[in-house]
Design a protein around this motif. Structure first.
Motif, PDB file in Angstrom:
ATOM      1  N   PHE A   1      40.438  39.074  28.682  1.00 22.11           N
ATOM      2  CA  PHE A   1      40.676  38.589  27.334  1.00 22.11           C
ATOM      3  C   PHE A   1      40.979  37.093  27.389  1.00 22.11           C
ATOM      4  O   PHE A   1      41.902  36.672  28.094  1.00 22.11           O
ATOM      5  CB  PHE A   1      41.862  39.323  26.705  1.00 22.11           C
ATOM      6  CG  PHE A   1      41.625  40.781  26.421  1.00 22.11           C
ATOM      7  CD1 PHE A   1      41.450  41.236  25.127  1.00 22.11           C
ATOM      8  CD2 PHE A   1      41.587  41.709  27.455  1.00 22.11           C
ATOM      9  CE1 PHE A   1      41.233  42.581  24.864  1.00 22.11           C
ATOM     10  CE2 PHE A   1      41.377  43.055  27.207  1.00 22.11           C
ATOM     11  CZ  PHE A   1      41.203  43.493  25.901  1.00 22.11           C
ATOM     12  N   SER A   2      40.209  36.299  26.667  1.00 26.16           N
ATOM     13  CA  SER A   2      40.411  34.835  26.648  1.00 26.16           C
ATOM     14  C   SER A   2      40.658  34.293  28.055  1.00 26.16           C
ATOM     15  O   SER A   2      41.648  33.603  28.297  1.00 26.16           O
ATOM     16  CB  SER A   2      41.592  34.471  25.739  1.00 26.16           C
ATOM     17  OG  SER A   2      41.426  34.968  24.443  1.00 26.16           O
TER      18      SER A   2
ATOM     19  N   TYR B   1      34.123  43.264  30.662  1.00 28.94           N
ATOM     20  CA  TYR B   1      34.387  42.917  29.262  1.00 28.94           C
ATOM     21  C   TYR B   1      34.959  41.509  29.217  1.00 28.94           C
ATOM     22  O   TYR B   1      35.892  41.167  29.952  1.00 28.94           O
ATOM     23  CB  TYR B   1      35.387  43.901  28.653  1.00 28.94           C
ATOM     24  CG  TYR B   1      35.914  43.472  27.292  1.00 28.94           C
ATOM     25  CD1 TYR B   1      35.293  43.902  26.124  1.00 28.94           C
ATOM     26  CD2 TYR B   1      37.032  42.644  27.185  1.00 28.94           C
ATOM     27  CE1 TYR B   1      35.781  43.512  24.877  1.00 28.94           C
ATOM     28  CE2 TYR B   1      37.513  42.250  25.951  1.00 28.94           C
ATOM     29  CZ  TYR B   1      36.884  42.680  24.797  1.00 28.94           C
ATOM     30  OH  TYR B   1      37.358  42.296  23.571  1.00 28.94           O
TER      31      TYR B   1
ATOM     32  N   ASP C   1      36.003  38.219  26.283  1.00 27.58           N
ATOM     33  CA  ASP C   1      36.093  37.827  24.878  1.00 27.58           C
ATOM     34  C   ASP C   1      36.752  36.464  24.744  1.00 27.58           C
ATOM     35  O   ASP C   1      37.243  35.880  25.710  1.00 27.58           O
ATOM     36  CB  ASP C   1      36.809  38.891  24.032  1.00 27.58           C
ATOM     37  CG  ASP C   1      38.302  39.020  24.305  1.00 27.58           C
ATOM     38  OD1 ASP C   1      38.911  38.101  24.889  1.00 27.58           O
ATOM     39  OD2 ASP C   1      38.872  40.069  23.935  1.00 27.58           O
TER      40      ASP C   1
ATOM     41  N   ARG D   1      30.642  32.887  27.276  1.00 26.84           N
ATOM     42  CA  ARG D   1      29.237  33.239  27.036  1.00 26.84           C
ATOM     43  C   ARG D   1      28.390  32.857  28.256  1.00 26.84           C
ATOM     44  O   ARG D   1      27.521  33.619  28.695  1.00 26.84           O
ATOM     45  CB  ARG D   1      28.711  32.525  25.787  1.00 26.84           C
ATOM     46  CG  ARG D   1      29.264  33.041  24.464  1.00 26.84           C
ATOM     47  CD  ARG D   1      28.520  32.399  23.311  1.00 26.84           C
ATOM     48  NE  ARG D   1      29.035  32.759  22.011  1.00 26.84           N
ATOM     49  CZ  ARG D   1      28.740  33.882  21.354  1.00 26.84           C
ATOM     50  NH1 ARG D   1      27.922  34.770  21.916  1.00 26.84           N
ATOM     51  NH2 ARG D   1      29.241  34.120  20.158  1.00 26.84           N
TER      52      ARG D   1
ATOM     53  N   MET E   1      30.496  41.454  25.561  1.00 24.84           N
ATOM     54  CA  MET E   1      31.059  40.189  25.106  1.00 24.84           C
ATOM     55  C   MET E   1      31.512  40.336  23.658  1.00 24.84           C
ATOM     56  O   MET E   1      30.785  40.866  22.821  1.00 24.84           O
ATOM     57  CB  MET E   1      30.001  39.088  25.222  1.00 24.84           C
ATOM     58  CG  MET E   1      30.468  37.723  24.798  1.00 24.84           C
ATOM     59  SD  MET E   1      31.488  36.924  26.040  1.00 24.84           S
ATOM     60  CE  MET E   1      32.399  35.768  25.025  1.00 24.84           C
ATOM     61  N   ALA E   2      32.727  39.871  23.361  1.00 21.43           N
ATOM     62  CA  ALA E   2      33.254  39.939  21.995  1.00 21.43           C
ATOM     63  C   ALA E   2      33.822  38.584  21.610  1.00 21.43           C
ATOM     64  O   ALA E   2      34.438  37.898  22.436  1.00 21.43           O
ATOM     65  CB  ALA E   2      34.329  41.017  21.887  1.00 21.43           C
ATOM     66  N   ILE E   3      33.625  38.196  20.348  1.00 26.27           N
ATOM     67  CA  ILE E   3      34.175  36.963  19.810  1.00 26.27           C
ATOM     68  C   ILE E   3      35.116  37.330  18.664  1.00 26.27           C
ATOM     69  O   ILE E   3      34.717  38.024  17.725  1.00 26.27           O
ATOM     70  CB  ILE E   3      33.075  36.007  19.306  1.00 26.27           C
ATOM     71  CG1 ILE E   3      32.123  35.645  20.444  1.00 26.27           C
ATOM     72  CG2 ILE E   3      33.693  34.760  18.685  1.00 26.27           C
ATOM     73  CD1 ILE E   3      32.783  34.900  21.588  1.00 26.27           C
ATOM     74  N   GLY E   4      36.370  36.884  18.765  1.00 29.03           N
ATOM     75  CA  GLY E   4      37.356  37.166  17.733  1.00 29.03           C
ATOM     76  C   GLY E   4      37.323  36.079  16.664  1.00 29.03           C
ATOM     77  O   GLY E   4      37.804  34.971  16.901  1.00 29.03           O
TER      78      GLY E   4
ATOM     79  N   TRP F   1      44.942  39.311  20.836  1.00 24.07           N
ATOM     80  CA  TRP F   1      44.572  40.267  21.884  1.00 24.07           C
ATOM     81  C   TRP F   1      44.867  41.699  21.446  1.00 24.07           C
ATOM     82  O   TRP F   1      44.123  42.621  21.784  1.00 24.07           O
ATOM     83  CB  TRP F   1      45.290  39.895  23.180  1.00 24.07           C
ATOM     84  CG  TRP F   1      44.907  38.517  23.631  1.00 24.07           C
ATOM     85  CD1 TRP F   1      43.662  37.947  23.576  1.00 24.07           C
ATOM     86  CD2 TRP F   1      45.775  37.507  24.171  1.00 24.07           C
ATOM     87  NE1 TRP F   1      43.704  36.654  24.054  1.00 24.07           N
ATOM     88  CE2 TRP F   1      44.981  36.353  24.426  1.00 24.07           C
ATOM     89  CE3 TRP F   1      47.135  37.467  24.469  1.00 24.07           C
ATOM     90  CZ2 TRP F   1      45.510  35.178  24.961  1.00 24.07           C
ATOM     91  CZ3 TRP F   1      47.670  36.295  25.007  1.00 24.07           C
ATOM     92  CH2 TRP F   1      46.867  35.170  25.244  1.00 24.07           C
TER      93      TRP F   1
ATOM     94  N   ARG G   1      41.944  42.849  19.391  1.00 25.54           N
ATOM     95  CA  ARG G   1      40.702  43.126  20.121  1.00 25.54           C
ATOM     96  C   ARG G   1      40.844  44.261  21.135  1.00 25.54           C
ATOM     97  O   ARG G   1      39.835  44.800  21.602  1.00 25.54           O
ATOM     98  CB  ARG G   1      40.225  41.841  20.827  1.00 25.54           C
ATOM     99  CG  ARG G   1      39.968  40.689  19.869  1.00 25.54           C
ATOM    100  CD  ARG G   1      39.052  39.633  20.446  1.00 25.54           C
ATOM    101  NE  ARG G   1      39.581  38.894  21.569  1.00 25.54           N
ATOM    102  CZ  ARG G   1      40.253  37.744  21.498  1.00 25.54           C
ATOM    103  NH1 ARG G   1      40.516  37.216  20.311  1.00 25.54           N
ATOM    104  NH2 ARG G   1      40.655  37.112  22.582  1.00 25.54           N
TER     105      ARG G   1
ATOM    106  N   PHE H   1      38.006  47.056  23.136  1.00 21.62           N
ATOM    107  CA  PHE H   1      37.820  47.107  24.584  1.00 21.62           C
ATOM    108  C   PHE H   1      38.078  48.502  25.123  1.00 21.62           C
ATOM    109  O   PHE H   1      37.304  49.036  25.916  1.00 21.62           O
ATOM    110  CB  PHE H   1      38.756  46.113  25.271  1.00 21.62           C
ATOM    111  CG  PHE H   1      39.012  46.426  26.727  1.00 21.62           C
ATOM    112  CD1 PHE H   1      38.040  46.188  27.680  1.00 21.62           C
ATOM    113  CD2 PHE H   1      40.215  47.005  27.131  1.00 21.62           C
ATOM    114  CE1 PHE H   1      38.256  46.490  29.023  1.00 21.62           C
ATOM    115  CE2 PHE H   1      40.443  47.311  28.462  1.00 21.62           C
ATOM    116  CZ  PHE H   1      39.462  47.060  29.415  1.00 21.62           C
TER     117      PHE H   1
END
Length: 376
Positions: free
Chosen positions: A283-284, A309, A311, A331, A346-349, A359, A362, A366
């Protein structure tokens, strides 16, 4: 607007509102911001009297993502930052600078005064363990959350290991009083037939960056202990968890996840020990450290059976320009790793910051992705 420079600015007006009853009459007040590196007592950030109020006016470039708090200073108190309702650390205030705006700041407490415990929000069935690490010559506090099925059936379950464990389950132990609500998310999925165990490993305080970051970085007072930390997770903690609880111990059913430096730790641990960790949750992730060394290192550590995963939020960093770069990096990393792992998610918040609230928002996505993938 000020157009005298090659960029536009907007004036932000900050007015002090309510203050704690224990505030000294001779106190001086300052703004502290991430943009200025959280430096305390900068003269240009001092609130000045304006009639019966204290006001600070300051121009910031448009697109600034301003994280800030109020600082108090006087002879008796030296200096301390505002706190939450219990006198403990609060989440940073935040405002994206898009135009001139006014902000009234009500301060609930000062952190250096006597605080009280935050009320617990812990739910579900948990067990807290003290686990000694011979690798680091230190003891970790570990909280294990088990699904209802763990006592109701003889089944075995996949396990997710989480860094920064104090932030995962309970507001009372969370860094800024905001938890990820992992137990609530896992409970919801368990009720839908997707149970798992979660193991939250509390950080070693001042050793966080040393344990989590595998490369040299400015600010580290000691060499990286990331290898020893990952050896502790894989060689000491995991065998204990597998012995004490009904787990599915194979790599496919074992994951580790974390945020920021903890996201980097997950990448490093998962890719250096793919026979232990089949899924990585980053995450981040802190990908910029040591001139983005994780890109070169990862290219040399394929994990063809692993799932990854990644993001990032669209409001991380100090400006919109910086956050665009921060979104681009994962990315780019995802594109690289698609060649050497089994799966990348891949996830974009959208409008998410670099904080526990983002977090937490999101995490359910996940967790569902990880557990549903095990069913295929």
């Amino acid at each position: 607007m000020d157009s005298s420079h090659d960029f536009q600015t907007a004036v932000q007006t900050f007015t002090l509102g309510d203050l704690p009853a224990n505030t000294s009459s001779d106190a001086r007040f300052f703004l502290v911001t991430g943009l200025e590196g959280w430096k305390r007592g900068l003269p240009e950030l001092e609130f000045r009297r304006d009639g019966n109020t204290r006001v600070l006016r300051r121009a910031y470039p448009l697109g600034t993502l301003l994280a800030f708090n109020v600082l108090v200073f006087n002879v008796l108190m030296d200096s301390c930052v505002e706190g939450d309702a219990w006198g403990q650390r609060r989440p940073d205030r935040f405002h994206p600078v898009q135009e001139a705006a006014s902000h009234t700041l009500h301060v609930l407490s000062w952190q250096d005064h006597e605080n009280t415990p935050r009320p617990s929000t812990l739910t579900g069935t948990t067990e807290t363990l003290s686990v000694f690490s011979p690798e680091l010559d230190d003891t970790f506090t570990v909280t294990v959350w088990t699904p209802p099925q763990h006592t109701q059936t003889g089944a075995r379950f996949p396990v997710l290991y989480l860094h920064d464990g104090g932030n995962m389950f309970d507001r009372a132990s969370a860094f800024t009083g905001v938890e990820w609500e992992c137990n609530e998310a896992a409970q919801t999925l368990a009720q839908k037939g997707l149970p798992c165990l979660m193991v939250a490993v509390t950080v070693r305080g001042a050793h966080r960056e040393n344990d989590y970051v595998p490369f040299d970085m400015a600010g580290n007072d000691a060499p990286s202990s990331a290898d020893a930390y990952q050896t502790f997770l894989a060689g000491t903690l995991k065998p204990l968890i597998d012995l004490r609880f009904r787990t599915l111990p194979d790599a496919r059913h074992t994951a580790q996840a974390g945020s920021s430096s903890g996201g980097l730790a997950s990448l490093y641990g998962g890719l250096s020990h793919p026979h232990i960790w089949g899924t990585i949750g980053a995450f981040s992730p802190f990908l910029e450290v040591h001139d983005k060394a994780i890109f070169t290192w990862s290219a040399e550590h394929p994990a063809p059976r692993s799932r990854l995963y990644l993001d990032m939020g669209t409001l991380e960093g100090n400006s919109l320009q910086e956050t665009a770069w921060l979104v681009f990096l994962p990315r780019r990393y995802a594109a690289q790793k698609r060649q050497t792992v089994d799966e990348v998610q891949m996830a974009i918040g959208k409008e998410h910051r670099h904080d526990e609230a983002a977090w937490a928002a999101r995490f359910p996505g996940f967790l569902r992705w990880w557990l549903e993938g095990l069913e295929r």
